[in-house]
Design a protein around this motif. Sequence first.
Motif, PDB file in Angstrom:
ATOM      1  N   THR A  14       3.459   6.134  -3.108  1.00 43.17           N
ATOM      2  CA  THR A  14       3.587   4.908  -2.548  1.00 43.17           C
ATOM      3  C   THR A  14       2.046   4.619  -1.861  1.00 43.17           C
ATOM      4  N   VAL A  21       6.549   1.264  -3.594  1.00 43.87           N
ATOM      5  CA  VAL A  21       6.315   2.280  -4.457  1.00 43.87           C
ATOM      6  C   VAL A  21       5.217   2.106  -5.709  1.00 43.87           C
ATOM      7  N   GLY A  65       6.789   3.794   3.783  1.00 46.85           N
ATOM      8  CA  GLY A  65       6.462   4.339   2.552  1.00 46.85           C
ATOM      9  C   GLY A  65       7.528   4.999   2.334  1.00 46.85           C
TER      10      GLY A  65
END
Length: 156
Positions: free
Chosen positions: A122, A112, A74
């Motif tokens: 995210t 995202v 992430g």
Amino acid sequence: MQTDPRPFAPADPAFATRVRESFARQAAMATIGARLVAVEPGYCAIDLVPRPALVQQHGYVHAGVVAMIVDSAGGYAGFTLFPATASVLTVEFKLNLLAPATGERLVAEGFVVKSGRTLTVTRGEVHAESAGRRTLVALMQQTLIAMHGKPDAPAT
């Protein structure tokens, strides 16, 4: 491959190189044997082959290791959209563990959701792969901060 239909335009055309170089400096990822396997604007994937040193008492990959790879996936998904003069840190994340993390390979993907000047949100997924099947083992939601003017490298 990115499955999220939202198109993102990176602020830095060299985003993939910057992400790969940053990942290469993460000793923690090297220690657990994680590999960066995909980098696209707003997306990142990291995989890991489970081994005995990474499991908990039941033989499943430890939740802390699962959290490590999805946090990084992430974080790097968000980092792909940051300007070259900014670095990234996780502000917070929430992880839901859905199934035991076991199999031939774990794949953590970061996507995202919303990229802002300072904060980026995210979502992450971790799948266990075994005998050609994928099982969703964890979901994450994460907030990142863009640290403008702070290089993505150790201070010298």
